[in-house]
Design a protein around this motif. Structure first.
Motif, PDB file in Angstrom:
ATOM      1  N   ILE A 169      -1.216  -2.156  -3.600  1.00  4.76           N
ATOM      2  CA  ILE A 169      -1.429  -2.621  -4.969  1.00  4.76           C
ATOM      3  C   ILE A 169      -1.209  -1.486  -5.963  1.00  4.76           C
ATOM      4  N   SER A 170      -1.780  -0.329  -5.682  1.00  5.96           N
ATOM      5  CA  SER A 170      -1.672   0.798  -6.616  1.00  5.96           C
ATOM      6  C   SER A 170      -0.223   1.259  -6.775  1.00  5.96           C
ATOM      7  N   SER A 175       3.219  -8.369   0.924  1.00  2.00           N
ATOM      8  CA  SER A 175       2.446  -9.354   0.159  1.00  2.00           C
ATOM      9  C   SER A 175       1.630  -8.669  -0.922  1.00  2.00           C
ATOM     10  N   PHE A 176       0.923  -7.607  -0.567  1.00  3.38           N
ATOM     11  CA  PHE A 176       0.050  -6.957  -1.544  1.00  3.38           C
ATOM     12  C   PHE A 176       0.825  -6.029  -2.474  1.00  3.38           C
ATOM     13  N   SER A 177       1.996  -5.569  -2.067  1.00  3.27           N
ATOM     14  CA  SER A 177       2.857  -4.859  -3.018  1.00  3.27           C
ATOM     15  C   SER A 177       3.358  -5.835  -4.078  1.00  3.27           C
ATOM     16  N   LEU A 178       3.656  -7.045  -3.665  1.00  2.00           N
ATOM     17  CA  LEU A 178       4.065  -8.086  -4.611  1.00  2.00           C
ATOM     18  C   LEU A 178       2.913  -8.426  -5.543  1.00  2.00           C
ATOM     19  N   PHE A 179       1.709  -8.476  -5.000  1.00  2.00           N
ATOM     20  CA  PHE A 179       0.517  -8.717  -5.812  1.00  2.00           C
ATOM     21  C   PHE A 179       0.314  -7.578  -6.805  1.00  2.00           C
ATOM     22  N   GLY A 180       0.525  -6.338  -6.343  1.00  2.00           N
ATOM     23  CA  GLY A 180       0.419  -5.194  -7.244  1.00  2.00           C
ATOM     24  C   GLY A 180       1.473  -5.227  -8.338  1.00  2.00           C
ATOM     25  N   PHE A 181       2.669  -5.693  -8.003  1.00  2.00           N
ATOM     26  CA  PHE A 181       3.739  -5.853  -8.993  1.00  2.00           C
ATOM     27  C   PHE A 181       3.299  -6.810 -10.092  1.00  2.00           C
TER      28      PHE A 181
END
Length: 253
Positions: free
Chosen positions: A73-74, A149-155
């Protein structure tokens, strides 16, 4: 597909990792090592096994997942927020680069950094405890799925945030507490029946349990349900990102 544009964005974001190596890699690894020392030694001395697995080994998947969620996420939120903050996002939007290529470049770089961190923590864990990975291919697949998934959420968070403080709100006040309460350091079967039911509403429980199953073949919830939850979360994130680019939400104003 403009592969040159994707490659340029991807390599630019990865280069930031090497410039901030201490913050990007060393700090999470040191923090995770402290968790092993504190939880593995202090709690592990009084609780030797969980589901037939030594407590020190039992917390390995939870610690990797904790670092993976927060760092994914960060990395992604900071990566897309900086162009918005500096105004260079308009040059990117006016270039012959599609939204899909932008997402692949930023999210791919953030996910790559998180996967590297997860593997480094996995190697570091072997210095503290002995464990075997029962389903290594599933472990890698779940690692990739969670990171993307969570990189997309962080985006999404990086586009939504209109200030530096908001970049830290979701990871610090929502994701990290959910990870701690999602069975990172314990089995939810240890909780009273009422709290077991309440815990099942925590989506992070399904991530941690699926990942732990890939290590030891044990889980508190059905692995099929966990995979369905992860696929559903990824689908929702893709839908939100698509809407943001189509509507220009906080990108064109």
């Amino acid at each position: 597909m403009n592969l040159q544009a994707v490659r340029a964005i991807y390599l630019f974001e990865l280069a930031r990792t090497w410039r901030t190596l201490l913050q990007s890699i060393a700090t999470p690894v040191i923090s995770t090592s402290l968790y092993f020392v504190v939880f593995g030694s202090a709690i592990g001395s009084s609780m030797t096994e969980v589901h037939g697995v030594s407590y020190g080994a039992f917390i390995v998947p939870g610690l990797i997942m904790l670092a993976l969620l927060t760092e994914s996420i960060s990395n992604a939120s900071f990566g897309i927020y900086m162009p918005r903050y500096s105004g260079t996002i308009y040059e990117l939007l006016s270039a012959p680069v599609s939204p899909l290529e932008i997402v692949i470049g930023y999210v791919g770089a953030a996910a790559t950094k998180s996967i590297i961190l997860g593997l480094v923590i996995l190697i570091t864990a072997r210095l503290f405890v002995d464990f075997e990975i029962l389903h290594p291919l599933w472990m890698l697949a779940l690692l990739l799925l969670t990171a993307f998934s969570f990189s997309l959420f962080g985006f999404i968070i990086g586009i939504w945030a209109d200030g530096w403080e908001k970049l830290q709100v979701v990871p610090a006040l929502i994701v990290t507490p959910l990870a701690f309460l999602g069975g990172s350091f314990y089995s939810i079967s240890m909780l009273p029946p009422l709290w077991q039911t309440i815990t099942l509403f925590n989506p992070v429980v399904y991530l941690i349990n699926a990942f732990r199953w890939s290590f030891f073949g044990v889980a508190d919830v059905d692995v099929g349900v966990s995979l369905a939850m992860m696929a559903g979360f990824l689908t929702i994130c893709l839908g939100v990102v698509s809407w943001m680019f189509r509507s220009g939400y906080r990108l064109k104003n």
